[in-house]
Enzyme design. Structure first.
Site, PDB file in Angstrom:
ATOM      1  N   GLY A  21       0.832  -1.206   0.000  1.00 32.17           N
ATOM      2  CA  GLY A  21       0.000   0.000   0.000  1.00 32.17           C
ATOM      3  C   GLY A  21       0.855   1.239   0.000  1.00 32.17           C
TER       4      GLY A  21
ATOM      5  CD  GLU B 119       1.969   2.687  -3.353  1.00 31.99           C
ATOM      6  OE1 GLU B 119       2.938   1.929  -3.190  1.00 31.99           O
ATOM      7  OE2 GLU B 119       2.068   3.933  -3.367  1.00 31.99           O
TER       8      GLU B 119
ATOM      9  CD  GLU C 285       4.403  -1.336  -1.451  1.00 30.06           C
ATOM     10  OE1 GLU C 285       3.783  -2.177  -0.767  1.00 30.06           O
ATOM     11  OE2 GLU C 285       4.497  -0.145  -1.122  1.00 30.06           O
TER      12      GLU C 285
ATOM     13  CB  SER D 107      -3.454   5.077  10.940  1.00 30.28           C
ATOM     14  OG  SER D 107      -2.173   4.659  11.116  1.00 30.28           O
ATOM     15  N   PRO D 108      -2.163   7.095  13.461  1.00 32.48           N
ATOM     16  CG  PRO D 108      -1.280   6.442  15.513  1.00 32.48           C
ATOM     17  CD  PRO D 108      -2.377   6.132  14.539  1.00 32.48           C
TER      18      PRO D 108
ATOM     19  CD  GLU E   5      12.729 -10.948   3.185  1.00 30.87           C
ATOM     20  OE1 GLU E   5      12.079 -11.968   3.479  1.00 30.87           O
ATOM     21  OE2 GLU E   5      13.569 -10.424   3.931  1.00 30.87           O
TER      22      GLU E   5
ATOM     23  CD  GLU F 272       8.427 -15.085   3.449  1.00 25.35           C
ATOM     24  OE1 GLU F 272       9.467 -14.384   3.447  1.00 25.35           O
ATOM     25  OE2 GLU F 272       8.128 -15.869   4.369  1.00 25.35           O
TER      26      GLU F 272
END
Ligand SMILES: [Zn+2]
Length: 170
Positions: A71, A87, A91, A107-108, A137, A139
């Protein structure tokens, strides 16, 4: 979090003023408060046919070396779902299809104070798993064997999926 010191329109030094019952940054030159808002980001809970979740290991700060969902931040002109799928591709190499919205939460953030995090579910995808520039990585993990997750919001979306939508009993 680094505080803004200058107006991003005119470059004038900012002061602080009480406005709408909040102490806000203020530009005396533009005669306007500088409104600060959460920065929108997305993440994807990708699930394979054996109900494992796809995680990436962070290659960049914050939380470098920790695992999280694929993300990132939404770009200008981008739809949230489009940004999330971009994203995922960047990624992990996978091209996904959004199944549903899992949820939205605040979210902080060490960089932006508050991030507005949008969580999607992907269960159909194609491509070969590989890693991109900001993940070292990628997985698949069983829910019972999850590593420490970098962000609480990501963990929340993973938990919601397994508690409410997974076909496996956990
Ligand atoms: Zn200004």
């Amino acid at each position: 979090m680094r505080k803004k010191t200058n107006c991003h329109y005119c470059g004038n030094k900012l002061t602080e003023r009480l406005s709408d019952e909040r102490l806000r940054l203020y530009c005396e030159h533009c005669n306007e408060p500088v409104y600060e808002n959460p920065v929108p980001a997305t993440c994807i809970v990708t699930i394979d046919e054996t109900e494992r979740v796809l995680l990436v290991k962070r290659n960049i700060e914050p939380k470098k070396g920790f695992w999280c969902l694929p993300g990132g931040f939404i770009e200008l002109g981008e739809n949230p779902d489009g940004g999330a799928l971009r994203e995922l591709k960047e990624e992990t190499g996978l091209e996904g299809k959004i199944e549903m919205l899992i949820g939205v939460t605040s979210s902080p953030s060490s960089q932006y104070d508050t991030v507005l995090m949008v969580g999607y579910l992907v269960k159909s995808y194609s491509g070969i798993l590989c890693t991109g520039y900001d993940a070292s990585e990628a997985e698949w993990f069983n829910y019972t064997e999850l590593p420490e997750i970098a962000f609480k919001s990501h963990l929340m979306f993973i938990r919601i999926y397994y508690a409410s939508y997974s076909t496996h009993i956990i």
